[in-house]
Design a protein around this motif. Structure first.
Motif, PDB file in Angstrom:
ATOM      1  N   TYR A   1      26.025  46.009  -6.004  1.00  0.00           N
ATOM      2  CA  TYR A   1      26.352  45.558  -6.699  1.00  0.00           C
ATOM      3  C   TYR A   1      25.919  44.239  -7.606  1.00  0.00           C
ATOM      4  O   TYR A   1      24.568  44.079  -7.299  1.00  0.00           O
ATOM      5  CB  TYR A   1      27.745  44.321  -6.613  1.00  0.00           C
ATOM      6  CG  TYR A   1      28.741  45.496  -6.287  1.00  0.00           C
ATOM      7  CD1 TYR A   1      30.450  46.091  -7.683  1.00  0.00           C
ATOM      8  CD2 TYR A   1      29.761  45.253  -5.454  1.00  0.00           C
ATOM      9  CE1 TYR A   1      30.873  46.692  -6.696  1.00  0.00           C
ATOM     10  CE2 TYR A   1      30.291  45.465  -4.482  1.00  0.00           C
ATOM     11  CZ  TYR A   1      31.094  46.592  -5.360  1.00  0.00           C
ATOM     12  OH  TYR A   1      32.126  47.321  -5.092  1.00  0.00           O
ATOM     13  N   ASN A   2      25.737  44.365  -8.956  1.00  0.00           N
ATOM     14  CA  ASN A   2      24.888  43.272  -9.800  1.00  0.00           C
ATOM     15  C   ASN A   2      24.909  42.114  -9.727  1.00  0.00           C
ATOM     16  O   ASN A   2      24.112  41.642  -9.954  1.00  0.00           O
ATOM     17  CB  ASN A   2      24.610  44.044 -11.475  1.00  0.00           C
ATOM     18  CG  ASN A   2      24.361  45.402 -11.280  1.00  0.00           C
ATOM     19  OD1 ASN A   2      23.067  45.669 -11.385  1.00  0.00           O
ATOM     20  ND2 ASN A   2      25.019  46.523 -11.819  1.00  0.00           N
ATOM     21  N   LEU A   3      26.281  41.387 -10.097  1.00  0.00           N
ATOM     22  CA  LEU A   3      27.009  40.799  -9.958  1.00  0.00           C
ATOM     23  C   LEU A   3      27.643  40.035  -8.627  1.00  0.00           C
ATOM     24  O   LEU A   3      28.106  38.299  -8.757  1.00  0.00           O
ATOM     25  CB  LEU A   3      28.486  40.589 -11.112  1.00  0.00           C
ATOM     26  CG  LEU A   3      28.056  41.446 -12.842  1.00  0.00           C
ATOM     27  CD1 LEU A   3      28.751  40.983 -13.147  1.00  0.00           C
ATOM     28  CD2 LEU A   3      27.067  40.294 -13.173  1.00  0.00           C
ATOM     29  N   LYS A   4      27.371  40.386  -7.602  1.00  0.00           N
ATOM     30  CA  LYS A   4      27.736  39.998  -5.505  1.00  0.00           C
ATOM     31  C   LYS A   4      26.887  40.531  -4.775  1.00  0.00           C
ATOM     32  O   LYS A   4      25.671  41.626  -4.801  1.00  0.00           O
ATOM     33  CB  LYS A   4      29.016  41.087  -5.462  1.00  0.00           C
ATOM     34  CG  LYS A   4      29.977  40.335  -6.578  1.00  0.00           C
ATOM     35  CD  LYS A   4      31.323  41.088  -5.498  1.00  0.00           C
ATOM     36  CE  LYS A   4      33.187  40.414  -6.943  1.00  0.00           C
ATOM     37  NZ  LYS A   4      34.160  42.235  -6.606  1.00  0.00           N
ATOM     38  N   ASP A   5      26.472  40.035  -4.129  1.00  0.00           N
ATOM     39  CA  ASP A   5      26.066  39.673  -3.237  1.00  0.00           C
ATOM     40  C   ASP A   5      25.745  40.819  -2.151  1.00  0.00           C
ATOM     41  O   ASP A   5      27.178  41.226  -2.640  1.00  0.00           O
ATOM     42  CB  ASP A   5      25.769  38.525  -2.185  1.00  0.00           C
ATOM     43  CG  ASP A   5      25.703  37.480  -2.115  1.00  0.00           C
ATOM     44  OD1 ASP A   5      27.199  37.984  -1.437  1.00  0.00           O
ATOM     45  OD2 ASP A   5      25.701  35.978  -1.945  1.00  0.00           O
ATOM     46  N   GLU A   6      25.187  40.532  -0.673  1.00  0.00           N
ATOM     47  CA  GLU A   6      26.069  41.614  -0.022  1.00  0.00           C
ATOM     48  C   GLU A   6      27.217  40.812   0.921  1.00  0.00           C
ATOM     49  O   GLU A   6      28.148  42.224   1.109  1.00  0.00           O
ATOM     50  CB  GLU A   6      24.664  41.874   0.747  1.00  0.00           C
ATOM     51  CG  GLU A   6      23.220  42.108   0.521  1.00  0.00           C
ATOM     52  CD  GLU A   6      22.394  42.924   2.032  1.00  0.00           C
ATOM     53  OE1 GLU A   6      22.820  42.406   2.721  1.00  0.00           O
ATOM     54  OE2 GLU A   6      21.207  43.715   1.271  1.00  0.00           O
ATOM     55  N   GLU A   7      27.354  40.090   0.586  1.00  0.00           N
ATOM     56  CA  GLU A   7      28.770  39.446   1.332  1.00  0.00           C
ATOM     57  C   GLU A   7      29.442  39.114   0.182  1.00  0.00           C
ATOM     58  O   GLU A   7      30.801  38.561   0.752  1.00  0.00           O
ATOM     59  CB  GLU A   7      28.355  37.604   1.613  1.00  0.00           C
ATOM     60  CG  GLU A   7      27.127  38.132   2.991  1.00  0.00           C
ATOM     61  CD  GLU A   7      26.874  36.711   3.211  1.00  0.00           C
ATOM     62  OE1 GLU A   7      27.279  35.809   3.311  1.00  0.00           O
ATOM     63  OE2 GLU A   7      25.863  36.479   4.847  1.00  0.00           O
TER      64      GLU A   7
ATOM     65  N   ARG B   1      29.779  36.819  -2.249  1.00  0.00           N
ATOM     66  CA  ARG B   1      30.301  36.459  -3.109  1.00  0.00           C
ATOM     67  C   ARG B   1      29.154  36.491  -4.900  1.00  0.00           C
ATOM     68  O   ARG B   1      28.758  37.280  -5.211  1.00  0.00           O
ATOM     69  CB  ARG B   1      29.501  35.508  -2.501  1.00  0.00           C
ATOM     70  CG  ARG B   1      29.660  34.647  -1.500  1.00  0.00           C
ATOM     71  CD  ARG B   1      29.697  33.751  -0.330  1.00  0.00           C
ATOM     72  NE  ARG B   1      28.216  34.133  -0.151  1.00  0.00           N
ATOM     73  CZ  ARG B   1      27.352  33.512   0.527  1.00  0.00           C
ATOM     74  NH1 ARG B   1      27.240  32.957   0.958  1.00  0.00           N
ATOM     75  NH2 ARG B   1      25.648  34.276   1.332  1.00  0.00           N
ATOM     76  N   LEU B   2      29.349  35.197  -5.594  1.00  0.00           N
ATOM     77  CA  LEU B   2      29.307  36.214  -7.407  1.00  0.00           C
ATOM     78  C   LEU B   2      27.647  35.352  -7.305  1.00  0.00           C
ATOM     79  O   LEU B   2      27.371  34.380  -5.963  1.00  0.00           O
ATOM     80  CB  LEU B   2      29.918  35.137  -8.123  1.00  0.00           C
ATOM     81  CG  LEU B   2      31.325  35.817  -7.884  1.00  0.00           C
ATOM     82  CD1 LEU B   2      31.774  35.410  -9.616  1.00  0.00           C
ATOM     83  CD2 LEU B   2      31.496  37.637  -9.232  1.00  0.00           C
ATOM     84  N   LYS B   3      26.652  35.900  -8.376  1.00  0.00           N
ATOM     85  CA  LYS B   3      25.660  35.577  -7.827  1.00  0.00           C
ATOM     86  C   LYS B   3      25.473  34.392  -9.047  1.00  0.00           C
ATOM     87  O   LYS B   3      26.222  34.894 -10.155  1.00  0.00           O
ATOM     88  CB  LYS B   3      24.994  36.761  -7.704  1.00  0.00           C
ATOM     89  CG  LYS B   3      24.260  37.960  -6.962  1.00  0.00           C
ATOM     90  CD  LYS B   3      23.455  38.783  -7.361  1.00  0.00           C
ATOM     91  CE  LYS B   3      23.301  39.516  -5.834  1.00  0.00           C
ATOM     92  NZ  LYS B   3      22.097  40.879  -6.505  1.00  0.00           N
ATOM     93  N   ASP B   4      24.783  34.107  -9.486  1.00  0.00           N
ATOM     94  CA  ASP B   4      23.655  32.898 -10.629  1.00  0.00           C
ATOM     95  C   ASP B   4      23.072  33.908 -11.421  1.00  0.00           C
ATOM     96  O   ASP B   4      22.120  34.493 -11.347  1.00  0.00           O
ATOM     97  CB  ASP B   4      22.537  32.436  -9.981  1.00  0.00           C
ATOM     98  CG  ASP B   4      22.839  31.289 -11.373  1.00  0.00           C
ATOM     99  OD1 ASP B   4      23.507  31.814 -12.849  1.00  0.00           O
ATOM    100  OD2 ASP B   4      22.154  29.637 -11.374  1.00  0.00           O
ATOM    101  N   ILE B   5      24.161  34.377 -12.654  1.00  0.00           N
ATOM    102  CA  ILE B   5      23.417  35.375 -13.638  1.00  0.00           C
ATOM    103  C   ILE B   5      22.334  35.021 -14.138  1.00  0.00           C
ATOM    104  O   ILE B   5      21.339  35.351 -14.520  1.00  0.00           O
ATOM    105  CB  ILE B   5      24.767  35.281 -14.798  1.00  0.00           C
ATOM    106  CG1 ILE B   5      25.765  35.343 -14.580  1.00  0.00           C
ATOM    107  CG2 ILE B   5      24.160  35.870 -16.110  1.00  0.00           C
ATOM    108  CD1 ILE B   5      26.899  35.108 -15.807  1.00  0.00           C
TER     109      ILE B   5
END
Length: 440
Positions: A121-127, A129-133
């Motif tokens: 995913y581009n916007l989520k990490d492996e767990e 959770r949403l990443k900081d854009i």
């Protein structure tokens, strides 16, 4: 008809047995393709048993909680979680759908498989959770990667508040869009996509409940004609209804009943004549019913009486008084057809179940007993001794164990594989295997 055959044509071998943690298995049902078998428990849990493929054996596929205990505050009544009936819907895609009901609430479930999971995913990490854009410096294409098979079961619809009395039957219509549910006095028709309302198609509740003379015991849609359905009553009658005739089917199209012999009437006559189960044949031409002592086949074109009557355990007629005292006389036995409508099967006591060949009219008694069931062992026929010459292995009527009863069963839709529910054991038997297969 119904004598035990010396050399019955019906031979089955023991295939597999399962022990559940439930007090009792409450219903069993194969899906339309026969690759999944659903058995439900008195605790409200529902367990699927799946065909493993080449071996022909069934293993546990999925287990989930269908219903929870509830309380009707208006009537100060506890609602058990025990599942009364389950019905599979025709399969439209890779997922399976089924209906389950306890005394009051019907639920539609979706059963699906997942053997891949998305990664990258581009916007989520492996767990998840949403990443900081602001930290994203490059984009990637998500991919699906293989993972262990997961079976997901999700509730899709909940059909509640449709019945005042306990639901005893559900049946899916051949149109694939509607189904019926029946309680003691009413039958409702539901659309699978609408949960907040149903249409009442049968109502036998009298204005004064003191005038009540019978209750509805079972109901089922015709397998091919979506406008026809049948329901049975505690008086031993069957009513075929046509929804094209009127919106409220209080007036039946045909009434099937067997004339009673006045000379044989007794205190128990009405109790033992109550129909506990009714099933359309796969062809839709015949009806199979079960009362306490007999199984009967009815022709839809002949409403004057059954065309076939099979004595399941006639030897119990002399024991009706004691069976009334221990409430066994109120046991509700199910009955099923085989895939070609040539053989019928129903349950009895002492872990016995009976099969009847319609061509010859002969019957065979078999036993679902865990201690004597070995994989691939041919089931031995059993016989209840009622008089005359006693054979080795015969069981006397007084020796029958009435706590070991076979109430629920299912027959594979296309093969000679049967499932028998005996208290908290689920037995699966198949047609006799040939020597080449047996030595593998």
């Amino acid at each position: 008809m119904g004598e035990d055959a010396e050399s019955p044509k019906i031979n089955h071998t023991f295939l597999r047995d399962y022990v559940t943690e439930a007090d009792v298995i409450s219903t069993v049902e194969f899906n339309q393709t026969g690759d999944l078998l659903r058995e439900t428990e008195s605790k409200g849990e529902s367990e699927e048993v799946g065909d493993t493929g080449d071996s022909g054996e069934y293993n546990v596929y999925s287990t989930f909680q269908s219903h929870e205990p509830d309380f009707d505050y208006l009537k100060s009544l506890e609602i058990e979680e025990k599942i009364n009936k389950i019905r599979w819907l025709p399969q439209q895609n890779a997922a399976h759908f089924l209906l389950s009901t306890n005394d009051k609430t019907i639920k539609l479930w979706k059963v699906s498989e997942r053997d891949k999971r998305p990664e990258g995913y581009n916007l989520k990490d492996e767990e998840g959770r949403l990443k900081d854009i602001s930290t994203i410096t490059s984009l990637q294409v998500p991919v699906l990667k293989p993972t262990d098979l997961m079976v997901e079961v999700r509730p899709r619809r909940v059909f509640a508040n449709g019945h005042t009395y306990h639901v005893n039957s559900i049946s899916v219509n051949s149109d694939g869009e509607t189904y019926l549910s029946a309680d003691d006095l009413r039958i409702n028709m539901w659309h699978l996509g609408i949960t907040d309302r149903s249409f009442n198609i049968v109502d036998i509740k009298p204005a004064n409940m003191e005038d009540l003379t019978e209750v509805i015991t079972a109901a089922e849609f015709h397998p091919h004609h979506c406008h026809l359905f049948v329901y049975s009553s505690s008086k031993g009658t069957l009513r075929l209804c046509d929804m094209r005739a009127s919106a409220l089917c209080d007036k039946h199209t045909k009434l099937f009943e067997e004339p009673e012999d006045p000379g044989s009437r007794s205190f128990f006559s009405e109790i033992i004549s109550s129909v506990s189960d009714v099933k359309f044949s796969h062809s839709g031409r015949y009806l199979l019913t079960r009362d306490y002592l007999t199984a009967k086949v009815w022709d839809l074109n002949m409403d004057k009486g059954p065309v076939e009557t099979y004595q399941v355990h006639e030897y119990l007629r002399s024991k009706l008084c004691s069976l009334y005292e221990n409430d066994c006389i109120f046991d509700k036995f199910e009955c099923v057809w085989n895939s070609s409508d040539s053989v019928i099967m129903t349950g009895a006591y002492n872990s016995f179940f009976r099969m009847f060949d319609r061509e010859t009219g002969r019957g065979v008694t078999l036993e679902a007993w865990r201690e004597s069931s070995k994989p691939r062992a041919v089931l031995r026929t059993r016989r209840v001794y009622t008089g005359g010459k006693r054979r080795r292995g015969d069981v006397g009527v007084d020796s029958l164990d009435f706590t070991k009863k076979i109430l629920h069963m299912a027959w594979h839709p296309s093969e000679n594989i049967i499932a028998i529910a005996a208290t908290n054991n689920l037995y699966i038997f198949q047609d006799r295997v040939n020597p080449e297969t047996q030595t593998q």
